[in-house]
Enzyme design. Sequence first.
Site, PDB file in Angstrom:
ATOM      1  N   GLU A  38       0.925  -1.319   0.062  1.00 48.02           N
ATOM      2  CA  GLU A  38       0.074   0.067  -0.148  1.00 48.02           C
ATOM      3  C   GLU A  38       0.803   1.246  -0.110  1.00 48.02           C
ATOM      4  O   GLU A  38       1.831   1.290   0.619  1.00 48.02           O
ATOM      5  CB  GLU A  38      -0.942   0.044   1.187  1.00 48.02           C
ATOM      6  CG  GLU A  38      -2.068   1.037   1.229  1.00 48.02           C
ATOM      7  CD  GLU A  38      -2.637   1.122   2.587  1.00 48.02           C
ATOM      8  OE1 GLU A  38      -2.776   0.110   3.186  1.00 48.02           O
ATOM      9  OE2 GLU A  38      -3.417   2.086   2.620  1.00 48.02           O
ATOM     10  N   ARG A 265       4.917 -12.888   9.662  1.00 49.11           N
ATOM     11  CA  ARG A 265       5.676 -11.652   9.281  1.00 49.11           C
ATOM     12  C   ARG A 265       7.089 -11.961  10.074  1.00 49.11           C
ATOM     13  O   ARG A 265       7.077 -12.496  10.932  1.00 49.11           O
ATOM     14  CB  ARG A 265       4.875 -10.758  10.273  1.00 49.11           C
ATOM     15  CG  ARG A 265       3.631 -10.349   9.952  1.00 49.11           C
ATOM     16  CD  ARG A 265       3.047  -8.973  10.888  1.00 49.11           C
ATOM     17  NE  ARG A 265       3.332  -8.002  10.446  1.00 49.11           N
ATOM     18  CZ  ARG A 265       2.767  -7.106   9.476  1.00 49.11           C
ATOM     19  NH1 ARG A 265       1.936  -7.603   9.048  1.00 49.11           N
ATOM     20  NH2 ARG A 265       3.344  -5.925   9.345  1.00 49.11           N
ATOM     21  N   LYS A 275       4.301   0.779   9.330  1.00 44.69           N
ATOM     22  CA  LYS A 275       4.320   2.039   8.991  1.00 44.69           C
ATOM     23  C   LYS A 275       3.769   3.181   9.383  1.00 44.69           C
ATOM     24  O   LYS A 275       4.155   4.468   9.632  1.00 44.69           O
ATOM     25  CB  LYS A 275       3.904   1.964   7.216  1.00 44.69           C
ATOM     26  CG  LYS A 275       4.626   1.189   6.435  1.00 44.69           C
ATOM     27  CD  LYS A 275       3.800   1.258   4.908  1.00 44.69           C
ATOM     28  CE  LYS A 275       3.034   0.174   4.983  1.00 44.69           C
ATOM     29  NZ  LYS A 275       2.518  -0.112   3.549  1.00 44.69           N
TER      30      LYS A 275
END
Length: 561
Positions: A38, A265, A275
Amino acid sequence: MMNNTDTTSKSNFIRNIIDEDLRQGKHNGKVVTRFPPEPNGFLHIGHAKSICLNFGIAKDYAGGRCNLRFDDTNPEKESTEYVEAIKNDVHWLGFEWDGEVRFSSSYFEQLFDFAVELIEKGKAYVCSLTNEQMREYRGSLIKPGIDSPYRQRSIDENLDLFKRMRAGEFDDGAHVLRAKIDMSSPNLNMRDPILYRIRRVTHHRTGDKWCIYPMYDFTHCISDALEGITHSLCTLEFEDHRPLYDWVLDNISTPCHPQQIEFARLNLSHTITSKRKLKRLIDEGFVDGWDDPRLATISGLRRRGYTPVAIRKFCDNIGVTRSDGIVDTAMLVHSIREDLEINAPRAMCVLRPIKVVITNYPEAKEEKLTTQVHPDNPAMGQRILPFSREIYIDQDDFMEDPPAKFFRLAPGREVRLRNAYVIRCDEVVKDEQGKITELRCSYDDKTLGANPEGRKVKGVIHWVSVKHALPCEVRLYDQLFTEESPDSDDFLAHLNPQSVEILRNCQIEPSLSGAEPEQRFQFERLGYFCTDQYDSKPDKLVFNRTVGLRDSWAKAQSKKN
Ligand code: ATP
Ligand code: MG
């Protein structure tokens, strides 16, 4: 694309699944992956894991392809600046995406048509509950949800309302489009999830063309299908979304049904890889930007002096599994040290200079001493070390009143200057405040490349010639966080107040004159350093310390074995 020092393609459970799929002839024998960031921030080391996995698979399987697709359905937080930064990072890491860069926003029209298809099949409806009501109706893990009163709207009414949503007839939040699945499903993601929202926000690519935006779960699976992705690799938190991923694709007319596979992850000790939190550190001025060398962003690691090879090697070493855990930052540090140990030219740099006058060395004399650029690699050539009567050594390498085991310079003691002579300290000169301003030493002219006669000199220190050295700036970095997992709670409380030290009066040997940005060196006895990508100029060098010399990771490993 890759250079041959790489050792990717370690087997993992995802590659095993793909191998089996290929054996069974699934997906027409093709392997197509994608990396779907994203564009709401820069990439970090966690993304590097996903990049190496997705692009690595495409590279290793015959005819494999990997797309770069921006998942841009949240216009408030996204920007073209982030798009460009992400493309740059992927390239720098050494990967090339298949064809053009893709964007979910390119599929908005098709996504809208698929939503209409769901409505026409009676599988989606316009719901006009408020946010708060919707939360109540949704139930909880232990309580089933309740059907929305709008669930029974007719197909025609739904079609009409949805088209008017698109046309901008309603306020933000007045209606949403929801999938009609099962309000009592034990999986909350299946309780009539929202597919579209009204949001009057300008999109960085589609401008004001749309005032409704599709949700991630609806967009992602369809984007994958439209691109003919075979294996859609994502992190474990999407495991509970997989039934929805499959439901959407099963209920629309697309022939392609990618297979979602989840993996753990990457969490790295003493760092932040969210982020949102990274953005806070930047917005609130705790660091200097997304590429601050203290951050585990790709651009920060790059500026710190990391190489793409080292990052790929690290990703390879951590492997791909389904179990969550925290990887020790020392392992990342180990990977760059391994690379630089072999490849970085050596140099001498004095960080906190103290002047040494060699009183028995003739004033006008200069020598050009030579030594190897790399001790183990003669092919890297020789460098010249000018020697003269006045030199700088590091303050740390002198003690006026040293303990017995101090093998560096002290009054009356001898030390070897690396690649040069043995000197003895005869006198310490101080100013009125008692601060040492100069050391007066004598040298033994028979000790160039030879041991002194009749005595042992243990210590070796680095030095530069006052007349020939270049002034430079050196930035020393430490962990940004004092906690192993700062992510777990109030991460700002765990900031290390001493994460950077800037030394502006350093002196470096002249062989580094004209060093280009992003050149890497080992400063002997001090660590690995990299000229700063932006601030270093050929006539005003600025170095960032990448890592120190001591390898705590390798040490811990050898203890284990
Ligand atoms: P963040 O929490 O930093 O916002 P994200 O998952 O929202 O991360 P995306 O831009 O959506 O960020 O991620 C792109 C891809 O990278 C996704 O497939 C995601 O699963 C993967 N990814 C993100 N963070 C990690 C991580 N720490 N380890 C492995 N893969 C990751
Ligand atoms: Mg995401």
